[in-house]
Design a protein around this motif. Sequence first.
Motif, PDB file in Angstrom:
ATOM      1  N   THR A 113      -4.073   4.224   1.076  1.00 11.06           N
ATOM      2  CA  THR A 113      -3.099   4.765   2.015  1.00 11.06           C
ATOM      3  C   THR A 113      -2.969   3.865   3.243  1.00 11.06           C
ATOM      4  OG1 THR A 113      -3.631   7.040   1.333  1.00 11.06           O
ATOM      5  CG2 THR A 113      -2.469   6.758   3.424  1.00 11.06           C
TER       6      THR A 113
ATOM      7  N   ARG B 280       0.856  -1.192   0.000  1.00 13.76           N
ATOM      8  CA  ARG B 280       0.000   0.000   0.000  1.00 13.76           C
ATOM      9  C   ARG B 280       0.890   1.240   0.000  1.00 13.76           C
ATOM     10  NH1 ARG B 280      -4.257  -0.214   4.638  1.00 13.76           N
ATOM     11  NH2 ARG B 280      -5.399   1.206   3.249  1.00 13.76           N
ATOM     12  N   GLU B 281       0.271   2.393   0.139  1.00  9.72           N
ATOM     13  CA  GLU B 281       1.019   3.646   0.058  1.00  9.72           C
ATOM     14  C   GLU B 281       1.339   4.215   1.438  1.00  9.72           C
ATOM     15  OE1 GLU B 281      -0.385   5.604  -4.197  1.00  9.72           O
ATOM     16  OE2 GLU B 281      -1.158   6.444  -2.318  1.00  9.72           O
TER      17      GLU B 281
ATOM     18  N   ARG C 147       4.629   1.409  -1.139  1.00  7.21           N
ATOM     19  CA  ARG C 147       4.865   2.431  -2.165  1.00  7.21           C
ATOM     20  C   ARG C 147       4.847   3.805  -1.507  1.00  7.21           C
ATOM     21  NH1 ARG C 147       0.766  -0.545  -3.993  1.00  7.21           N
ATOM     22  NH2 ARG C 147      -0.686   1.220  -4.008  1.00  7.21           N
TER      23      ARG C 147
ATOM     24  N   ARG D  25       4.280   7.747  -1.487  1.00  9.39           N
ATOM     25  CA  ARG D  25       3.530   8.823  -2.141  1.00  9.39           C
ATOM     26  C   ARG D  25       4.098  10.144  -1.622  1.00  9.39           C
ATOM     27  NH1 ARG D  25      -1.899   9.346  -4.013  1.00  9.39           N
ATOM     28  NH2 ARG D  25      -2.080  11.372  -5.014  1.00  9.39           N
TER      29      ARG D  25
END
Length: 437
Positions: A214, A163-164, A191, A193
């Motif tokens: 998120t 996920r972010e 990941r 952001r």
Amino acid sequence: MDHEATAAADARRRIARTDVLLADPRLAEAAARLGRGVVKAAVVAAQRRARAGEIPPDAVAAAAVAALPATASGLRPVLNATGVLLHTNLGRAPLSDAARDAVAVASGATDVELDLETGRRARRGRSVLAALLERVPQAEAAHVVNNGAAALVLAATALAGNREIVIGRGEMVEIGDGFRIPELLAATGARLREVGTTNRTTPDDYAAAVGEDTGFILKVHPSNFRITGFTRGADVAELAGLGVPVVADIGSGLLAHEPLLPDEPDAASMLKAGAHLVTASGDKLLGGPQCGLVLGHGDLVRRLARHPLARALRVDKMTLAALEATVRGPRTPTEEALHADAAALLARAERLAARLRDGGLDAAAVPSEAAVGGGGAPGVVLPSAAVSVPDGYAARLRQGTPAVMGRVEDGRCLLDLRAVPPDRDADIAEAVRLAAS
């Protein structure tokens, strides 16, 4: 020439055999304490010196004894006279006497995972976790891993795998020795952001980036540098209501506010401001052993503690013991050094310099500037005092016993006293005397 060669050969024949030397009572006692291999290596080295004519044959045993280390470890004690309280190359925070005593007890068989009353398995580290929660009542739960980076990796893996993680561009920092926060987090499968710019990131930047994918918002304290001028950052309180967890990586390990370091974040304040999790290091301003701390909401801490990766990152019983003694015990050497009075430091330096001058040595007491170090409190100057000696002493001081690490500045070796305990001043004086001889 033949006579000289014959004499040298006779001298070599008088060098005792290795087994005879190892039977020397001094070396036999050392073998029981340090291990036979360590002692034998010292004996062989001394025999080699005798064969080369550096020492007489009857001095081999004494030379071997003199060359033996204090312990079976290759690590040597060092007096930190650099003026950097938390010197990474010197192992950061020195442990308190209470923590050292706790480590000695924990080095044997202990009840680390045993309830002695019931005889059944108990929660590992339960007493140190209780101690942390007593010191930081804003936290519902706590967990301990093997260093600060591990705490952040565990949070990223457990809460944002695939996920972010939303992070400000100005907080994509390198934490030392080439380790960079973005690469560390990317290695977990999360990941990144990125939001905002290097110098300005607003709450709206974070809000626009938060979505269904998120995992959490990460706030990283840029502990080893400062950005000044046209800047803007979003604090934890401004991000706590965005509907996703906020993880604050405070780095230096302060559990509560420290008035001497007003800009250094602490766990209690971050949690009070709304952070869901706080990660930190135990071997920095906390003054304890190397470990990583996780404090915060109970459900999130339990997710981290139950993740399979937690097993690989757990700490040993001696770290748990040292950490608990640090949290519960008296002021640590780091605290003592941080709060040392500048006038008292100068008085120590003057007495020490006068003692050295009385012995005919070139020494002077000078004002100095110390720093926190260890990636903490960048830009904070701590008024200090040092003993100034010729710069040629620096290398000899490092190689002495005990080793003394100073710093060379403007052609002089400065021995800053802020991180040196007052009861070690005599050792500094003796080290300088030997370095001058």
